[in-house]
Design an enzyme around this catalytic site. Structure first.
Site, PDB file in Angstrom:
ATOM      1  N   CYS B  81       0.947  -1.195  -0.238  1.00 34.59           N
ATOM      2  CA  CYS B  81      -0.090   0.030  -0.020  1.00 34.59           C
ATOM      3  C   CYS B  81       0.861   1.090  -0.106  1.00 34.59           C
ATOM      4  O   CYS B  81       0.188   2.444  -0.089  1.00 34.59           O
ATOM      5  CB  CYS B  81      -1.038  -0.210   1.160  1.00 34.59           C
ATOM      6  SG  CYS B  81      -2.097  -1.600   0.974  1.00 34.59           S
ATOM      7  N   HIS B 329      -9.749   3.289  -1.402  1.00 31.08           N
ATOM      8  CA  HIS B 329      -8.400   2.834  -1.081  1.00 31.08           C
ATOM      9  C   HIS B 329      -7.841   1.979  -2.367  1.00 31.08           C
ATOM     10  O   HIS B 329      -7.736   0.865  -2.331  1.00 31.08           O
ATOM     11  CB  HIS B 329      -8.098   2.168   0.125  1.00 31.08           C
ATOM     12  CG  HIS B 329      -6.608   1.609   0.573  1.00 31.08           C
ATOM     13  ND1 HIS B 329      -5.590   2.343  -0.052  1.00 31.08           N
ATOM     14  CD2 HIS B 329      -6.177   0.562   1.325  1.00 31.08           C
ATOM     15  CE1 HIS B 329      -4.529   1.588   0.366  1.00 31.08           C
ATOM     16  NE2 HIS B 329      -4.918   0.597   1.104  1.00 31.08           N
TER      17      HIS B 329
END
Ligand SMILES: [Zn+2]
Lengths: 145, 381
Positions: B81, B329
């Site tokens: 991420c 996200h």
């Protein structure tokens, strides 16, 4: 049914993970490694120390079958086919080594589960077989008896 | 070494776009950023592309095939991420090193719905639900329970993070959702992994964000300093050894170390920061990072959210974009989308959600396993 030293119920079972050891004689146990340079204990076999970088002196040892609940989560949504809810627990074993596993024989309720509570490691036949039909021995945590 | 400046930056509205492709998403964001800078692909000397899902598939080159195959060097980055932030940092370093004076960084992801993480694989039987859980919600639930164990943080306080971030996103047209979620709705939503309910988990979305960065000389030469944003610090860390690492990923130590290094590099302290976009992949995670980033004492994190200190208008607004919880996200795009949000405030262009008088902003991402990237950005007078 928990297994003990005299049990023959481990016969023919494969370990669910490589660090679960099933000796020919005696009880199953979780294996760790200890670095003789810096005294760090790891879960499982390893040849290099992640803490000090030593390439020598990592020795296998049997980890304790009791410890304390460090943290947990109650899992309600998992992958398809996985029975929920269940308690995912991180346990610090006495004498070193941290292990993740299911905490059983306790209500999946934050009121009942106390971080820091003493727990035992128990060994049972896993409720799953692999594609070839092999059966496995797994471990669980349960509140200290 | 020259300071590095953001001179063009944008993101697409996050959402679900199954009918398009990763390179097309990236191309759209790249065009938006180039338009924001008033430049074309012919002005760009190198491309830094961040994407996780197709990490082996030359996404950067395929973006160039969409927007102009100029033959420039392309670097494809994957860092969980922290992927987008890593691509940004690679571009930043190339300018710091004096190799290039203007580059493009693009972050993209196409996600689909569902749980991330997973156990088992290989020979034997799957261990998910047998040896605990390796789903992301469970891992971050356990990380939150560690905070509860140490500081007494409650389920309700974790839930309030989600109330706040969903509220913020009602002011952000580029967020996936623009809906209010009252506390009882958040706490009463489907429990995924206690203490995170469904509304306390980040939204899997498709997205892309892109940025043009350049040297100070180049920014002045092009007359772009008016809307430029100065990159005051760029830091990347991995997680040092911790005793529970093998079973419990550590997102705290790498963040604490990155924050300390970033404040030093920027020559500012937490008290100077006007807004923060931090990695709220789960509501529990946001609470951890208040202390990790020095925004308050770790034991005060629950109180900070209770008293609205981290809400828009509070002492230190956190995730005014809506955060990963509500903006969404898209893994590889997140790190550049955060930089877009902070840059937009420093430019004074954030509209209804503008943090008034913002001078310094911080962005933070965590890639589990673990990578932490922090950037400090400064308004140019
Ligand atoms: Zn060592």
């Amino acid at each position: 049914m928990p297994l003990n030293a005299e049990d023959s119920e481990t016969a023919g079972l494969l370990p669910v993970v490589p660090f679960l050891k099933i000796p020919d004689e005696g009880s199953p146990y979780l294996e760790g490694s200890r670095c003789t340079q810096c005294d760090t204990t790891f879960l499982g076999e390893r040849s290099v120390c992640a803490k000090c970088g030593s390439r020598e002196g990592l020795e296998p040892l049997a980890l304790a079958n009791h410890g304390e609940l460090y943290v947990y989560s109650i899992v309600y949504r998992s992958f398809p086919g996985i029975e929920v809810p269940y308690v995912s627990a991180i346990v610090d074993l006495e004498g070193g080594g941290t292990v993740k596993g299911n905490l059983i024989n306790i209500d999946p309720d934050p009121e009942k589960i106390k971080m820091g509570m003493p727990v035992d490691v128990i060994y049972e036949k896993a409720p799953r077989k692999d594609a070839e039909g092999n059966e496995y021995l797994t471990y669980y945590f349960q509140p200290k008896s | 070494m020259s300071d590095v400046y953001v001179i063009g930056i944008d993101m697409i509205k996050f959402g679900r776009f199954p009918e398009t492709s990763v390179p097309k998403l990236g191309a759209t964001a790249a065009h938006l950023a180039l338009d924001d800078a008033g430049l074309t692909i012919n002005d760009i000397q190198a491309l830094y592309s961040g994407n996780l899902g197709q990490a082996g598939a030359m996404v950067g080159q395929r973006i160039l095939a969409e927007i102009g195959q100029t033959g420039i060097p392309v670097v494809n980055c994957a860092n969980a991420c922290a992927t987008g932030a890593t691509a940004f940092r690679e571009g930043w370093m190339s300018i710091k090193a004096g190799v290039y004076d203007m580059v493009l960084c693009v972050g993209t992801e196409q996600m689909g719905k569902g749980l991330l993480g997973g156990g088992g694989g290989g020979k034997g039987i799957p261990t998910e639900g047998l040896l605990g859980s390796s789903t992301m919600p469970a891992i971050f639930a356990e990380a939150g329970m560690e905070h509860q164990r140490k500081y007494g943080t409650t389920f309700e306080q974790f839930a309030k993070v989600s109330v706040k971030n969903h509220h913020h996103s009602t002011l952000n047209p580029k967020a996936m959702y623009q809906i209010e979620t009252p506390l009882e709705t958040v706490m009463g939503a489907e429990m995924i992994s206690y203490p995170n309910t469904k509304l306390m988990c980040s939204v899997n979305v498709d997205g892309a964000a892109a940025v043009v960065i350049c040297s100070e000389e180049k920014a002045r030469q092009l007359g772009k300093m008016d809307r430029a944003v100065r990159v005051k610090a760029s830091v990347l860390t991995s997680d040092p050894y911790q005793e529970r690492n093998l079973q419990m990923p550590d997102v705290n130590t790498c963040t604490q170390r990155a924050a300390k290094a970033a404040y030093e590099m920027a020559g500012v302290g937490p008290e100077d920061i006007d807004l923060v976009e931090l990695h709220d992949c789960f509501a529990t995670a946001e609470i951890l990072h208040y202390g990790n980033l020095g925004l308050g004492k770790p034991e005060d994190a629950g109180r900070m959210v209770d008293e609205g200190e981290t809400a828009l208008g509070g002492r230190i607004p956190v995730n005014v974009s809506g955060g990963l919880l509500s903006k969404g996200h898209p893994l590889g795009a997140t790190g550049i989308a955060n930089i877009y949000e902070v840059s937009t405030h420093l430019r004074g262009e954030a509209g209804e959600r503008q943090v008034e008088g913002a001078r310094f902003g911080m962005t933070h991402v965590i890639g589990l396993g673990s990578a932490c990237a922090i950037h400090v950005l400064e308004k140019v007078d």
